[in-house]
Design a protein around this motif. Sequence first.
Motif, PDB file in Angstrom:
ATOM      1  N   LEU A  91       9.669 -41.186   3.875  1.00 59.54           N
ATOM      2  CA  LEU A  91      10.791 -40.403   3.353  1.00 59.54           C
ATOM      3  C   LEU A  91      11.872 -41.339   2.846  1.00 59.54           C
ATOM      4  CD1 LEU A  91      11.557 -37.568   5.965  1.00 59.54           C
ATOM      5  CD2 LEU A  91      10.484 -37.343   3.728  1.00 59.54           C
ATOM      6  N   ALA A  92      12.396 -41.052   1.663  1.00 63.01           N
ATOM      7  CA  ALA A  92      13.574 -41.745   1.136  1.00 63.01           C
ATOM      8  C   ALA A  92      14.787 -40.914   1.515  1.00 63.01           C
ATOM      9  CB  ALA A  92      13.475 -41.901  -0.375  1.00 63.01           C
ATOM     10  N   LEU A  93      15.736 -41.536   2.201  1.00 65.94           N
ATOM     11  CA  LEU A  93      16.949 -40.852   2.641  1.00 65.94           C
ATOM     12  C   LEU A  93      18.063 -41.056   1.632  1.00 65.94           C
ATOM     13  CD1 LEU A  93      16.864 -42.017   6.370  1.00 65.94           C
ATOM     14  CD2 LEU A  93      15.741 -40.026   5.334  1.00 65.94           C
ATOM     15  N   ASP A  94      19.061 -40.184   1.658  1.00 67.66           N
ATOM     16  CA  ASP A  94      20.211 -40.302   0.759  1.00 67.66           C
ATOM     17  C   ASP A  94      20.941 -41.633   0.938  1.00 67.66           C
ATOM     18  OD1 ASP A  94      19.706 -37.809  -0.311  1.00 67.66           O
ATOM     19  OD2 ASP A  94      21.184 -36.779   0.946  1.00 67.66           O
TER      20      ASP A  94
ATOM     21  N   THR B 125      14.469 -46.046   3.668  1.00 66.21           N
ATOM     22  CA  THR B 125      13.226 -45.290   3.758  1.00 66.21           C
ATOM     23  C   THR B 125      12.741 -45.379   5.194  1.00 66.21           C
ATOM     24  OG1 THR B 125      11.884 -47.207   3.117  1.00 66.21           O
ATOM     25  CG2 THR B 125      12.542 -45.678   1.358  1.00 66.21           C
ATOM     26  N   VAL B 126      12.144 -44.301   5.680  1.00 66.68           N
ATOM     27  CA  VAL B 126      11.597 -44.283   7.031  1.00 66.68           C
ATOM     28  C   VAL B 126      10.175 -43.743   6.990  1.00 66.68           C
ATOM     29  CG1 VAL B 126      13.798 -44.043   8.259  1.00 66.68           C
ATOM     30  CG2 VAL B 126      12.568 -42.002   7.545  1.00 66.68           C
ATOM     31  N   LEU B 127       9.366 -44.259   7.895  1.00 69.70           N
ATOM     32  CA  LEU B 127       8.029 -43.728   8.108  1.00 69.70           C
ATOM     33  C   LEU B 127       8.150 -42.586   9.094  1.00 69.70           C
ATOM     34  CD1 LEU B 127       4.875 -43.797   8.110  1.00 69.70           C
ATOM     35  CD2 LEU B 127       5.065 -45.476   9.959  1.00 69.70           C
ATOM     36  N   VAL B 128       7.605 -41.433   8.773  1.00 68.15           N
ATOM     37  CA  VAL B 128       7.537 -40.325   9.715  1.00 68.15           C
ATOM     38  C   VAL B 128       6.133 -40.320  10.294  1.00 68.15           C
ATOM     39  CG1 VAL B 128       7.654 -37.819  10.013  1.00 68.15           C
ATOM     40  CG2 VAL B 128       9.265 -38.972   8.483  1.00 68.15           C
ATOM     41  N   ALA B 129       6.042 -40.354  11.620  1.00 65.96           N
ATOM     42  CA  ALA B 129       4.763 -40.304  12.331  1.00 65.96           C
ATOM     43  C   ALA B 129       4.778 -39.026  13.166  1.00 65.96           C
ATOM     44  CB  ALA B 129       4.588 -41.543  13.196  1.00 65.96           C
ATOM     45  N   HIS B 130       4.134 -37.987  12.646  1.00 67.12           N
ATOM     46  CA  HIS B 130       4.160 -36.634  13.220  1.00 67.12           C
ATOM     47  C   HIS B 130       2.864 -36.387  13.991  1.00 67.12           C
ATOM     48  CE1 HIS B 130       5.138 -32.405  13.507  1.00 67.12           C
ATOM     49  NE2 HIS B 130       4.072 -32.056  12.818  1.00 67.12           N
TER      50      HIS B 130
ATOM     51  N   ASN C 201      13.955 -33.713  12.925  1.00 70.54           N
ATOM     52  CA  ASN C 201      14.654 -34.043  14.163  1.00 70.54           C
ATOM     53  C   ASN C 201      13.645 -34.821  14.984  1.00 70.54           C
ATOM     54  OD1 ASN C 201      16.296 -34.199  16.417  1.00 70.54           O
ATOM     55  ND2 ASN C 201      15.927 -32.089  17.051  1.00 70.54           N
ATOM     56  N   GLY C 202      13.984 -36.052  15.335  1.00 63.81           N
ATOM     57  CA  GLY C 202      13.059 -36.884  16.084  1.00 63.81           C
ATOM     58  C   GLY C 202      13.762 -38.118  16.621  1.00 63.81           C
ATOM     59  N   VAL C 203      12.969 -39.098  17.013  1.00 58.74           N
ATOM     60  CA  VAL C 203      13.484 -40.337  17.578  1.00 58.74           C
ATOM     61  C   VAL C 203      13.261 -41.471  16.589  1.00 58.74           C
ATOM     62  CG1 VAL C 203      13.231 -42.015  19.459  1.00 58.74           C
ATOM     63  CG2 VAL C 203      13.124 -39.560  19.940  1.00 58.74           C
ATOM     64  N   TYR C 204      14.327 -42.217  16.330  1.00 60.64           N
ATOM     65  CA  TYR C 204      14.268 -43.349  15.406  1.00 60.64           C
ATOM     66  C   TYR C 204      13.941 -44.627  16.163  1.00 60.64           C
ATOM     67  CZ  TYR C 204      15.789 -46.988  12.170  1.00 60.64           C
ATOM     68  OH  TYR C 204      15.835 -48.099  11.365  1.00 60.64           O
ATOM     69  N   GLU C 205      13.004 -45.399  15.600  1.00 55.35           N
ATOM     70  CA  GLU C 205      12.653 -46.723  16.110  1.00 55.35           C
ATOM     71  C   GLU C 205      12.859 -47.707  14.971  1.00 55.35           C
ATOM     72  OE1 GLU C 205      11.925 -47.057  19.273  1.00 55.35           O
ATOM     73  OE2 GLU C 205      11.582 -44.944  19.734  1.00 55.35           O
ATOM     74  N   TRP C 206      13.631 -48.754  15.213  1.00 50.71           N
ATOM     75  CA  TRP C 206      13.941 -49.735  14.178  1.00 50.71           C
ATOM     76  C   TRP C 206      12.735 -50.597  13.840  1.00 50.71           C
ATOM     77  CZ3 TRP C 206      13.623 -55.005  13.698  1.00 50.71           C
ATOM     78  CH2 TRP C 206      14.247 -55.551  12.580  1.00 50.71           C
ATOM     79  N   ASN C 207      12.597 -50.929  12.559  1.00 52.57           N
ATOM     80  CA  ASN C 207      11.762 -52.037  12.102  1.00 52.57           C
ATOM     81  C   ASN C 207      12.378 -52.545  10.807  1.00 52.57           C
ATOM     82  OD1 ASN C 207      10.620 -50.706   9.804  1.00 52.57           O
ATOM     83  ND2 ASN C 207       8.993 -49.851  11.072  1.00 52.57           N
ATOM     84  N   ASP C 208      11.937 -53.718  10.355  1.00 50.49           N
ATOM     85  CA  ASP C 208      12.574 -54.332   9.189  1.00 50.49           C
ATOM     86  C   ASP C 208      12.230 -53.650   7.875  1.00 50.49           C
ATOM     87  OD1 ASP C 208       9.977 -55.209   9.050  1.00 50.49           O
ATOM     88  OD2 ASP C 208      10.467 -57.347   8.971  1.00 50.49           O
ATOM     89  N   GLN C 209      11.374 -52.639   7.907  1.00 55.99           N
ATOM     90  CA  GLN C 209      11.027 -51.901   6.697  1.00 55.99           C
ATOM     91  C   GLN C 209      11.800 -50.594   6.577  1.00 55.99           C
ATOM     92  OE1 GLN C 209       6.772 -51.729   7.312  1.00 55.99           O
ATOM     93  NE2 GLN C 209       6.471 -53.407   5.881  1.00 55.99           N
TER      94      GLN C 209
ATOM     95  N   GLY D   6      12.321 -48.374   9.415  1.00 56.38           N
ATOM     96  CA  GLY D   6      12.202 -47.698  10.702  1.00 56.38           C
ATOM     97  C   GLY D   6      11.172 -46.591  10.699  1.00 56.38           C
ATOM     98  N   VAL D   7      10.962 -46.040  11.875  1.00 53.20           N
ATOM     99  CA  VAL D   7       9.989 -44.966  12.090  1.00 53.20           C
ATOM    100  C   VAL D   7      10.706 -43.819  12.786  1.00 53.20           C
ATOM    101  CG1 VAL D   7       7.836 -44.313  13.247  1.00 53.20           C
ATOM    102  CG2 VAL D   7       8.123 -46.649  12.378  1.00 53.20           C
ATOM    103  N   VAL D   8      10.391 -42.599  12.380  1.00 55.89           N
ATOM    104  CA  VAL D   8      10.857 -41.407  13.085  1.00 55.89           C
ATOM    105  C   VAL D   8       9.624 -40.752  13.692  1.00 55.89           C
ATOM    106  CG1 VAL D   8      11.940 -39.137  12.890  1.00 55.89           C
ATOM    107  CG2 VAL D   8      12.851 -41.065  11.574  1.00 55.89           C
ATOM    108  N   HIS D   9       9.643 -40.606  15.014  1.00 54.18           N
ATOM    109  CA  HIS D   9       8.545 -39.940  15.715  1.00 54.18           C
ATOM    110  C   HIS D   9       9.125 -38.937  16.702  1.00 54.18           C
ATOM    111  CE1 HIS D   9       8.478 -42.493  19.562  1.00 54.18           C
ATOM    112  NE2 HIS D   9       9.483 -42.947  18.854  1.00 54.18           N
TER     113      HIS D   9
END
Length: 148
Positions: A80-83, A87-92, A112-120, A122-125
């Motif tokens: 997902l590209a955010l405003d 950009t974040v990876l969504v892992a559903h 609505n989820g939990v954000y985990e940082w990474n240098d790209q 991040g990930v929302v799971h």
Amino acid sequence: MKKIVLLAVALAAVWFWQRTSEGPAEVAAPPARGESAVRHDAIAIAHENQASGVQVMGAGEVTRILPDDHDGSRHQRFILALDSGLTVLVAHNIDLAPRIESLREGDSVSFNGVYEWNDQGGVVHWTHHDPDGRHEPGWLRHDDRIYQ
């Protein structure tokens, strides 16, 4: 040390704001269509401070659909590209929640989820319910349907 204290204060403020703005309901109602910039600030702050485990809510445009992850629990994955420009990876988790079958690049998805940082970016799971009831329930919204 000063940066850690500022991060803690900022995250506490975001957490308090989320709790007080949602009212007494156990599960926050997903934002209606058009409320896409709801809480991107929490992701931007978490990313800037390389924080993880942060409950976030927001929306973005699907820029890429990735193959499902079948290692352990199965996850539908997309970018997902955010405003905010991130950009974040969504892992559903599709073992616990329905997959979004009609998802296409260019679609809007709220989350609505939990954000985990990474240098790209991040990930929302945790974009699903917790069958054990120990974690705040997450969700995805696509085409006015909620996936949790």
